[in-house]
Scaffold this active site. Structure first.
Site, PDB file in Angstrom:
ATOM      1  N   LYS A 209      65.385 -70.329  45.042  1.00 10.66           N
ATOM      2  CA  LYS A 209      66.512 -71.209  44.681  1.00 10.66           C
ATOM      3  C   LYS A 209      67.338 -70.591  43.551  1.00 10.66           C
ATOM      4  CE  LYS A 209      65.614 -74.548  41.589  1.00 10.66           C
ATOM      5  NZ  LYS A 209      66.424 -74.629  40.361  1.00 10.66           N
ATOM      6  N   ASN A 210      66.662 -70.092  42.523  1.00 14.55           N
ATOM      7  CA  ASN A 210      67.394 -69.605  41.351  1.00 14.55           C
ATOM      8  C   ASN A 210      68.081 -68.255  41.576  1.00 14.55           C
ATOM      9  OD1 ASN A 210      66.791 -71.931  40.041  1.00 14.55           O
ATOM     10  ND2 ASN A 210      65.188 -71.057  38.726  1.00 14.55           N
TER      11      ASN A 210
ATOM     12  N   CYS B 280      69.750 -81.893  28.989  1.00 13.94           N
ATOM     13  CA  CYS B 280      68.940 -82.208  30.172  1.00 13.94           C
ATOM     14  C   CYS B 280      67.508 -82.452  29.737  1.00 13.94           C
ATOM     15  CB  CYS B 280      69.073 -81.123  31.239  1.00 13.94           C
ATOM     16  SG  CYS B 280      67.849 -79.866  31.255  1.00 13.94           S
TER      17      CYS B 280
ATOM     18  N   ARG C 249      70.180 -77.051  26.041  1.00 10.99           N
ATOM     19  CA  ARG C 249      70.765 -76.100  26.987  1.00 10.99           C
ATOM     20  C   ARG C 249      72.285 -75.941  26.862  1.00 10.99           C
ATOM     21  NH1 ARG C 249      68.088 -76.840  32.775  1.00 10.99           N
ATOM     22  NH2 ARG C 249      68.593 -74.643  32.926  1.00 10.99           N
TER      23      ARG C 249
ATOM     24  N   ASP D 147      59.209 -71.439  33.867  1.00  8.58           N
ATOM     25  CA  ASP D 147      59.188 -72.285  35.064  1.00  8.58           C
ATOM     26  C   ASP D 147      57.791 -72.412  35.678  1.00  8.58           C
ATOM     27  OD1 ASP D 147      61.861 -72.704  34.725  1.00  8.58           O
ATOM     28  OD2 ASP D 147      62.513 -71.343  36.315  1.00  8.58           O
TER      29      ASP D 147
ATOM     30  N   ARG E 215      64.652 -80.925  44.757  1.00  9.82           N
ATOM     31  CA  ARG E 215      65.691 -80.010  44.281  1.00  9.82           C
ATOM     32  C   ARG E 215      65.271 -78.556  44.456  1.00  9.82           C
ATOM     33  NH1 ARG E 215      68.201 -81.282  38.584  1.00  9.82           N
ATOM     34  NH2 ARG E 215      69.238 -79.385  39.242  1.00  9.82           N
TER      35      ARG E 215
HETATM   36  C1  EPZ Z   1      67.595 -70.405  34.352  1.00 16.82           C
HETATM   37  O1  EPZ Z   1      68.249 -71.424  33.600  1.00 16.82           O
HETATM   38  C2  EPZ Z   1      66.863 -71.123  35.466  1.00 16.82           C
HETATM   39  N1  EPZ Z   1      67.818 -71.828  36.286  1.00 16.82           N
HETATM   40  C3  EPZ Z   1      65.829 -72.071  34.876  1.00 16.82           C
HETATM   41  O2  EPZ Z   1      65.091 -72.643  35.948  1.00 16.82           O
HETATM   42  C4  EPZ Z   1      64.870 -71.276  33.998  1.00 16.82           C
HETATM   43  O3  EPZ Z   1      63.974 -72.157  33.372  1.00 16.82           O
HETATM   44  C5  EPZ Z   1      65.652 -70.502  32.935  1.00 16.82           C
HETATM   45  O4  EPZ Z   1      66.668 -69.675  33.561  1.00 16.82           O
HETATM   46  C6  EPZ Z   1      64.780 -69.593  32.080  1.00 16.82           C
HETATM   47  O5  EPZ Z   1      64.111 -68.678  32.883  1.00 16.82           O
HETATM   48  C7  EPZ Z   1      68.511 -71.170  37.221  1.00 16.82           C
HETATM   49  O6  EPZ Z   1      68.366 -69.975  37.418  1.00 16.82           O
HETATM   50  C8  EPZ Z   1      69.440 -71.957  38.067  1.00 16.82           C
HETATM   51  P1  EPZ Z   1      68.803 -69.595  30.139  1.00 16.82           P
HETATM   52  P2  EPZ Z   1      69.361 -71.038  32.529  1.00 16.82           P
HETATM   53  O7  EPZ Z   1      70.268 -69.525  29.975  1.00 16.82           O
HETATM   54  O8  EPZ Z   1      70.135 -69.876  33.024  1.00 16.82           O
HETATM   55  C9  EPZ Z   1      69.407 -71.086  25.653  1.00 16.82           C
HETATM   56  C10 EPZ Z   1      64.039 -74.390  37.128  1.00 16.82           C
HETATM   57  O9  EPZ Z   1      63.088 -75.164  36.863  1.00 16.82           O
HETATM   58  N2  EPZ Z   1      70.839 -70.853  25.882  1.00 16.82           N
HETATM   59  O10 EPZ Z   1      68.056 -68.321  30.354  1.00 16.82           O
HETATM   60  O11 EPZ Z   1      70.079 -72.290  32.184  1.00 16.82           O
HETATM   61  C11 EPZ Z   1      68.864 -72.236  26.498  1.00 16.82           C
HETATM   62  O12 EPZ Z   1      69.118 -73.474  25.896  1.00 16.82           O
HETATM   63  C12 EPZ Z   1      65.097 -74.084  36.087  1.00 16.82           C
HETATM   64  O13 EPZ Z   1      64.206 -73.864  38.234  1.00 16.82           O
HETATM   65  C13 EPZ Z   1      71.713 -70.977  24.827  1.00 16.82           C
HETATM   66  O14 EPZ Z   1      71.328 -71.262  23.700  1.00 16.82           O
HETATM   67  O15 EPZ Z   1      68.432 -70.622  31.313  1.00 16.82           O
HETATM   68  C14 EPZ Z   1      67.398 -71.888  26.594  1.00 16.82           C
HETATM   69  O16 EPZ Z   1      66.755 -72.315  25.439  1.00 16.82           O
HETATM   70  C15 EPZ Z   1      64.998 -74.922  34.881  1.00 16.82           C
HETATM   71  N3  EPZ Z   1      73.042 -70.780  25.065  1.00 16.82           N
HETATM   72  C16 EPZ Z   1      67.409 -70.358  26.623  1.00 16.82           C
HETATM   73  O17 EPZ Z   1      68.679 -69.947  26.100  1.00 16.82           O
HETATM   74  C17 EPZ Z   1      73.519 -70.432  26.296  1.00 16.82           C
HETATM   75  O18 EPZ Z   1      74.725 -70.253  26.453  1.00 16.82           O
HETATM   76  C18 EPZ Z   1      67.261 -69.733  28.015  1.00 16.82           C
HETATM   77  O19 EPZ Z   1      68.170 -70.352  28.907  1.00 16.82           O
HETATM   78  C19 EPZ Z   1      72.616 -70.301  27.361  1.00 16.82           C
HETATM   79  C20 EPZ Z   1      71.269 -70.519  27.121  1.00 16.82           C
END
Ligand code: EPZ
Length: 429
Positions: A22-23, A125, A130, A316, A408
């Site tokens: 999915k991701n 969320c 996030r 995850d 989802r």
């Molecule tokens: C991706 O989310 C995945 N989603 C998530 O999977 C996964 O948990 C996550 O990566 C980490 O591996 C998809 O790929 C659709 P990040 P993403 O940006 O891209 C902070 C699931 O269960 N951050 O790597 O949103 C953020 O708050 C989902 O399938 C900022 O501060 O994750 C987090 O603490 C849930 N500013 C950390 O970085 C930003 O602009 C990592 O988030 C972006 C992120």
């Protein structure tokens, strides 16, 4: 609302086909906006988030066509052809972004192709605040002018389009890397993305973009160098297997003292999980059919786990691994470093007899001999599936409510588990 009912205590045995990730699929779908030619994606998982992204793209004017592939035996819905011949809207509205945060992945492609995009801010969320500040900073480095108003981000490219730039991510973000990478492929000149996320889903996106004609060096490393091109072509791409789904079923084999083969999965995709499972007394072997998982000699032992960006242990799989550790001998410390609120499964697991204490970003898990079935509530995708795992291992009956979270991201969950002997059913209503 549907619920899932499980009669626990049955070891699972057999082979489980692993769906496309999915991701990986979500950013790949967004990438269709970069070209006026068709993008054909195969091995697509049939899950609710994919349908949400398809609706968003359709709203932007993308022609979305879902199919099967008789030649390779792919079921209906597993092949998606997306053609953004003309983008008729550059907006991602609140209603869609609120439902699925990955909607923000249209920002980079829309901006690069159309010179502008208006995307709702996703808001918080269940697992953390996030923010998307890193997405915006990376795009601003390529010349985008970003304004925030009424809950929306509006991004505008300079007159001649985005301009290649060097951007070092201050911390690792999967989504921000994907958005920046997609924007960079059509930017003028060279873009260097340093401290980029290295998750396999990013490699998959980069390979698909390359098949469309993008020029990207450093795929699989933390520095991606992109040489912008004028336009992209038609391409076909097969989505990689879902490492989180595979990891979830690997843990299902271990927690039920069963023996499962995860079809089509190679160890390298889930290497960190394999090392941790082995440390906990689980045997993981690569076979021609896929990854075989079963316990070494009956007993599970507690081990410490800390989530990290790839190649570290994935956040995850944290909830699922913690569930396994609830029935392991001894104590285990589980530390979550990616999201600040990803222990929502803990109170539910405790209702099933687990012994877990949270201390800040860590949870101390003291193994108990047996979990007991109970009514529990799903809070997010991975927390929900951890309750399914707990239910499979527990004595007696578990019912899980709010299972729309599971839909989802897990394709045919009950069917796949039933085929391996699980007593699991969906209660409609
Ligand atoms: C991706 O989310 C995945 N989603 C998530 O999977 C996964 O948990 C996550 O990566 C980490 O591996 C998809 O790929 C659709 P990040 P993403 O940006 O891209 C902070 C699931 O269960 N951050 O790597 O949103 C953020 O708050 C989902 O399938 C900022 O501060 O994750 C987090 O603490 C849930 N500013 C950390 O970085 C930003 O602009 C990592 O988030 C972006 C992120």
């Amino acid at each position: 609302m549907d619920r899932i009912r499980i009669q626990g205590g049955k070891p699972l045995a057999g082979a489980i086909p692993i769906s496309g990730a999915k991701n990986a699929a979500l950013p790949l779908m967004a990438a269709c906006l970069l070209s006026d030619k068709a993008l054909r994606l195969s091995n697509m998982p049939h899950v609710a988030d994919i349908a949400s992204m398809a609706s968003l793209l359709a709203q932007c004017g993308v022609d979305v066509h879902m199919d099967g592939d008789a030649a390779t035996g792919c079921p209906q819905g597993s092949v998606l052809t997306l053609c953004a011949r003309q983008v008729t809207s550059t907006e991602a509205p609140y209603d869609l972004v609120r439902k699925m945060r990955a909607s923000v992945l249209v920002l980079g492609p829309l901006l690069a192709r159309c010179g502008e995009a208006r995307v709702s801010l996703p808001g918080g969320c269940a697992i953390g605040t996030r923010p998307i500040d890193l997405h915006l900073k990376a795009l601003a480095h390529m010349g985008a002018e970003i304004t925030l108003d009424a809950g929306y981000v509006t991004a505008r490219a300079p007159k001649g389009g985005l301009v290649g730039a060097r951007f070092a991510f201050p911390s690792v973000s999967v989504g921000a890397t994907e958005n920046a990478l997609m924007a960079a492929v059509l930017a003028k000149g060279e873009t260097v993305l340093a401290n980029a996320a290295r998750e396999p889903e990013i490699g998959d996106l980069a390979r698909c973009l390359a098949a469309m004609g993008a020029r990207i060096d450093g795929i699989g490393t933390d520095t991606l160098t992109v040489h912008g091109v004028e336009s992209l072509n038609a391409a076909s791409h097969a989505v990689i297997p879902d490492r989180i789904e595979a990891g979830t079923y690997a843990i299902a084999a271990a927690i039920t003292d069963g023996d499962l083969t995860l079809q089509g999965v190679k160890r390298e995709l889930v290497a960190a999980l394999c090392e941790h499972l082995e440390g906990a007394g689980v045997a993981v072997t690569e076979t021609p059919a896929g990854l075989r998982v079963h316990r070494h000699n009956g007993a599970l032992v507690g081990i410490d786990v800390m989530t990290e960006p790839f190649p570290g242990f994935p956040t995850d799989l944290q909830a699922q691994m913690m569930t396994l550790l609830t029935v392991a001998k001894g104590a285990a410390m589980v530390t979550e470093t990616i999201f600040e609120n990803r222990f929502m499964h803990v109170p539910e697991l405790c209702r099933m007899g687990a012994n877990i204490n949270i201390h800040g970003a860590s949870a101390m898990v003291r193994g108990v001999p047996q979990l007991r079935g109970a009514p529990v509530m799903a809070t997010d995708l991975r927390a929900s599936v951890s309750l399914v795992l707990a239910g499979l291992a527990a004595q007696g009956e578990t019912t899980i409510s709010r299972v729309y979270h599971l839909d989802r991201g897990y394709e045919r969950l009950e069917e796949k588990l039933q085929a391996c002997g699980a007593r699991i059913e969906r209660l409609k209503g």
